[in-house]
Design a protein around this motif. Structure first.
Motif, PDB file in Angstrom:
ATOM      1  N   LEU A   1     -32.121  20.867 -33.328  1.00  0.00           N
ATOM      2  CA  LEU A   1     -33.542  21.059 -33.638  1.00  0.00           C
ATOM      3  C   LEU A   1     -33.727  21.409 -35.113  1.00  0.00           C
ATOM      4  O   LEU A   1     -34.670  20.948 -35.761  1.00  0.00           O
ATOM      5  CB  LEU A   1     -34.130  22.154 -32.750  1.00  0.00           C
ATOM      6  CG  LEU A   1     -34.244  21.814 -31.255  1.00  0.00           C
ATOM      7  CD1 LEU A   1     -34.676  23.032 -30.453  1.00  0.00           C
ATOM      8  CD2 LEU A   1     -35.224  20.668 -31.038  1.00  0.00           C
ATOM      9  N   GLY A   2     -32.820  22.218 -35.638  1.00  0.00           N
ATOM     10  CA  GLY A   2     -32.894  22.529 -37.061  1.00  0.00           C
ATOM     11  C   GLY A   2     -32.643  21.304 -37.926  1.00  0.00           C
ATOM     12  O   GLY A   2     -33.367  21.048 -38.896  1.00  0.00           O
ATOM     13  N   LEU A   3     -31.648  20.509 -37.551  1.00  0.00           N
ATOM     14  CA  LEU A   3     -31.338  19.305 -38.302  1.00  0.00           C
ATOM     15  C   LEU A   3     -32.487  18.293 -38.234  1.00  0.00           C
ATOM     16  O   LEU A   3     -32.730  17.542 -39.191  1.00  0.00           O
ATOM     17  CB  LEU A   3     -30.060  18.658 -37.760  1.00  0.00           C
ATOM     18  CG  LEU A   3     -28.754  19.374 -38.107  1.00  0.00           C
ATOM     19  CD1 LEU A   3     -27.616  18.873 -37.225  1.00  0.00           C
ATOM     20  CD2 LEU A   3     -28.416  19.157 -39.578  1.00  0.00           C
ATOM     21  N   ALA A   4     -33.194  18.267 -37.101  1.00  0.00           N
ATOM     22  CA  ALA A   4     -34.302  17.318 -36.943  1.00  0.00           C
ATOM     23  C   ALA A   4     -35.365  17.503 -38.016  1.00  0.00           C
ATOM     24  O   ALA A   4     -36.053  16.549 -38.403  1.00  0.00           O
ATOM     25  CB  ALA A   4     -34.922  17.457 -35.549  1.00  0.00           C
ATOM     26  N   SER A   5     -35.483  18.719 -38.527  1.00  0.00           N
ATOM     27  CA  SER A   5     -36.483  18.978 -39.574  1.00  0.00           C
ATOM     28  C   SER A   5     -36.190  18.178 -40.837  1.00  0.00           C
ATOM     29  O   SER A   5     -37.100  17.888 -41.621  1.00  0.00           O
ATOM     30  CB  SER A   5     -36.534  20.475 -39.904  1.00  0.00           C
ATOM     31  OG  SER A   5     -35.332  20.908 -40.532  1.00  0.00           O
ATOM     32  N   SER A   6     -34.944  17.814 -41.026  1.00  0.00           N
ATOM     33  CA  SER A   6     -34.581  17.051 -42.218  1.00  0.00           C
ATOM     34  C   SER A   6     -35.064  15.606 -42.154  1.00  0.00           C
ATOM     35  O   SER A   6     -35.039  14.895 -43.164  1.00  0.00           O
ATOM     36  CB  SER A   6     -33.057  17.067 -42.413  1.00  0.00           C
ATOM     37  OG  SER A   6     -32.600  18.390 -42.651  1.00  0.00           O
ATOM     38  N   TYR A   7     -35.470  15.173 -40.973  1.00  0.00           N
ATOM     39  CA  TYR A   7     -35.950  13.802 -40.801  1.00  0.00           C
ATOM     40  C   TYR A   7     -37.473  13.740 -40.637  1.00  0.00           C
ATOM     41  O   TYR A   7     -38.028  12.677 -40.377  1.00  0.00           O
ATOM     42  CB  TYR A   7     -35.287  13.173 -39.574  1.00  0.00           C
ATOM     43  CG  TYR A   7     -33.784  13.143 -39.660  1.00  0.00           C
ATOM     44  CD1 TYR A   7     -33.127  12.144 -40.365  1.00  0.00           C
ATOM     45  CD2 TYR A   7     -33.005  14.122 -39.050  1.00  0.00           C
ATOM     46  CE1 TYR A   7     -31.740  12.110 -40.462  1.00  0.00           C
ATOM     47  CE2 TYR A   7     -31.617  14.109 -39.140  1.00  0.00           C
ATOM     48  CZ  TYR A   7     -30.997  13.097 -39.842  1.00  0.00           C
ATOM     49  OH  TYR A   7     -29.632  13.074 -39.940  1.00  0.00           O
TER      50      TYR A   7
ATOM     51  N   THR B   1     -46.577  11.538 -35.718  1.00  0.00           N
ATOM     52  CA  THR B   1     -45.512  10.832 -35.007  1.00  0.00           C
ATOM     53  C   THR B   1     -44.205  10.935 -35.789  1.00  0.00           C
ATOM     54  O   THR B   1     -43.136  11.149 -35.216  1.00  0.00           O
ATOM     55  CB  THR B   1     -45.890   9.354 -34.815  1.00  0.00           C
ATOM     56  OG1 THR B   1     -47.096   9.279 -34.056  1.00  0.00           O
ATOM     57  CG2 THR B   1     -44.795   8.582 -34.106  1.00  0.00           C
ATOM     58  N   GLY B   2     -44.303  10.803 -37.096  1.00  0.00           N
ATOM     59  CA  GLY B   2     -43.111  10.867 -37.942  1.00  0.00           C
ATOM     60  C   GLY B   2     -42.665  12.270 -38.269  1.00  0.00           C
ATOM     61  O   GLY B   2     -41.463  12.544 -38.337  1.00  0.00           O
ATOM     62  N   THR B   3     -43.623  13.175 -38.468  1.00  0.00           N
ATOM     63  CA  THR B   3     -43.234  14.528 -38.876  1.00  0.00           C
ATOM     64  C   THR B   3     -42.799  15.396 -37.708  1.00  0.00           C
ATOM     65  O   THR B   3     -41.899  16.232 -37.844  1.00  0.00           O
ATOM     66  CB  THR B   3     -44.397  15.220 -39.606  1.00  0.00           C
ATOM     67  OG1 THR B   3     -45.550  15.223 -38.760  1.00  0.00           O
ATOM     68  CG2 THR B   3     -44.726  14.517 -40.912  1.00  0.00           C
TER      69      THR B   3
END
Length: 478
Positions: A198-204, A171-173
């Protein structure tokens, strides 16, 4: 707008393909069953979030944000709290609240609703503040796309058993990607901006299952943080902030190569786009507990209904279970409530004593009922090493007269092939939402959400109802 152009020498990046899919998919492209299912899941998630407004997690999180300098009012609604915050922090609080009582849907990223809906709703109110109206059809489209991308992230890691088995709470990853897609679509991002989001989302991407060992509240925060991160990624991308374009490629630092080096399935990011709608596989939860407890509850209910015995006649319940689910749901801790919601022994005891495993059955006063301890002593867990991680348990009930009955429920109630009825869905929605909001508000919400495709202005016709002053601010008896 920059667009990726595919040639034999420069194949289109997966993030660009996904971004184009999110940008170009129209409401008219969605099959009728997907639209109808989206309306049901939106209603169910909002109900979970409204109920979660009286969770300890939501209260603590809101207080912490105010202490850190958040203004006492903002542009985005805190569902069921009669208050507002910035869109980012509203997504954080509402996402955490939606997952707080284990009422939210499952089978997506895993808990896609508690991630995608808060981000999408905050984006709607951000758009409204800018003078733009989001219709019900636009909202449905964005939510469906968010569910789709979130699930693809998990499948690219090898699906639930592999990724969660490695210790990550998916859920978090995986959730931030779905939240970024949904929020980005509502905010009107173009293809390049969506690829950056979408690329930036990987940082979260974050979240570990260490929470399972002591019922830590961090599990609930994973959903809120994913919603916050996805919305943040979309807002940043809209401003021109760049994210990694090769985040889904087989490169050092790529998402699935890093999070799932031995189980990754990179083609899952783009396989059957617009054909295999991932929302179709998501389940609605009739019980207020971890989904891995549901099959056992259903098995007990089915046996009692079919064989006609009462709870008082039960001498023993043996649960034959795989090692993975036993490690997650085999404990007997009653406190905090989070631990009880991850416990099959407690779920079965509650079902015997109270007749169900709904939210009220997990209140502290219910957990402390002396009859629960007696019932839990009847539950015996047997680990079967031959079962696979996704095998549902076998429930074997022995009665006081020596009769033995056995049941295995491969598809628990609420799954796509064993769905809850509209009547049962609305009953759940009313029961949890009326803990917080006035009954008349809940009825209006239910009517609008079940016919969301007809709503002309989501901010005016839905979010405004979620901003109504609640009937209580008291914390649920956890």
């Amino acid at each position: 707008m920059t667009q990726a152009v595919e040639t034999p020498d420069t194949p289109t990046l997966k993030s660009a393909v996904l971004a184009r899919f999110v940008a170009e998919t129209r409401y008219e492209d969605l099959p009728e069953d997907v639209v109808a299912k989206a309306e049901r899941h939106i209603l169910d998630t909002i109900g979970a979030g409204v109920a979660g407004a009286v969770s300890k997690e939501a209260h603590l999180l809101r207080a912490a944000l105010l202490e850190a300098g958040e203004a006492p009012s903002g542009r985005a609604t805190l569902w069921g709290e009669g208050a507002s915050m910035t869109p980012l922090n509203a997504a954080l609080v509402n996402g955490t609240a939606a997952h707080a009582f284990e009422l939210d849907d499952t089978g997506g990223c895993d808990h896609s609703g508690a991630v995608v809906l808060p981000a999408a709703a905050a984006a709607v109110e951000l758009a409204a503040a800018e003078g733009r109206t989001v219709t019900g059809r636009e909202f449905i489209t964005a939510v469906v796309l968010g569910y789709d991308v979130a699930r693809r992230a998990l499948e690219a890691c090898g699906a639930y058993e592999a990724h969660n088995g490695a210790g990550f709470h998916s859920t978090g990853t995986c959730g931030p990607f779905g939240a970024a897609a949904a929020a980005g679509r509502i905010l009107g991002l173009g293809e390049h901006e969506l690829a950056m989001a979408l690329g930036l989302a990987s940082s979260y991407a974050s979240g570990l299952w260490a929470c399972v060992h002591d019922g830590a509240q961090s599990k609930r925060l994973h959903a809120g943080h994913a919603a916050w991160g996805g919305l943040s990624a979309a807002i940043l991308a809209r401003r021109g902030f760049t994210g990694p374009s090769q985040v889904f490629e087989d490169v050092w630092g790529g998402f699935d190569k890093s999070f799932a080096p031995s189980s990754r399935v990179p083609e899952a990011w783009t396989a059957e786009l617009g054909v295999n709608w991932k929302l179709r596989r998501v389940s609605i939860k009739p019980h207020a507990s971890c989904r891995s407890t549901h099959s056992s509850i259903d098995a007990l209910d089915n046996l009692m209904a079919k064989e006609g015995f009462s709870a008082d006649e039960v001498a023993e319940i043996e649960v034959v279970i795989n090692p993975f689910v036993f490690g997650m749901c085999g404990a007997r801790d009653l406190h905090p409530m989070n631990s009880a919601q991850l416990s099959i022994p407690y779920a079965l005891a509650a079902d015997l004593v109270f007749g169900n495993a709904q939210l009220a059955s997990y209140a502290r006063t219910r957990r402390n009922d002396p009859r629960v301890a007696v019932a839990m002593a009847k539950v015996r867990m047997t680990v079967d090493d031959t079962q696979k991680d996704d095998d549902e348990p076998i429930v074997r009930v022995t009665l006081a007269d020596g009769r033995v009955f056995e049941e295995r429920v491969p598809m628990p109630l609420g799954s796509p092939v064993n769905p809850v009825s509209d009547e049962a869905l609305l009953k759940k929605f009313r029961s949890v939402s009326e803990m917080v909001l006035p009954a008349e508000t809940v009825e209006t919400l239910a009517e609008r959400l079940m016919h969301l495709r007809e709503v002309e202005d989501v901010a005016r016709d839905v979010m405004a109802l979620l901003a109504v002053e609640p009937v209580t601010h008291a914390t649920f008896d956890v």
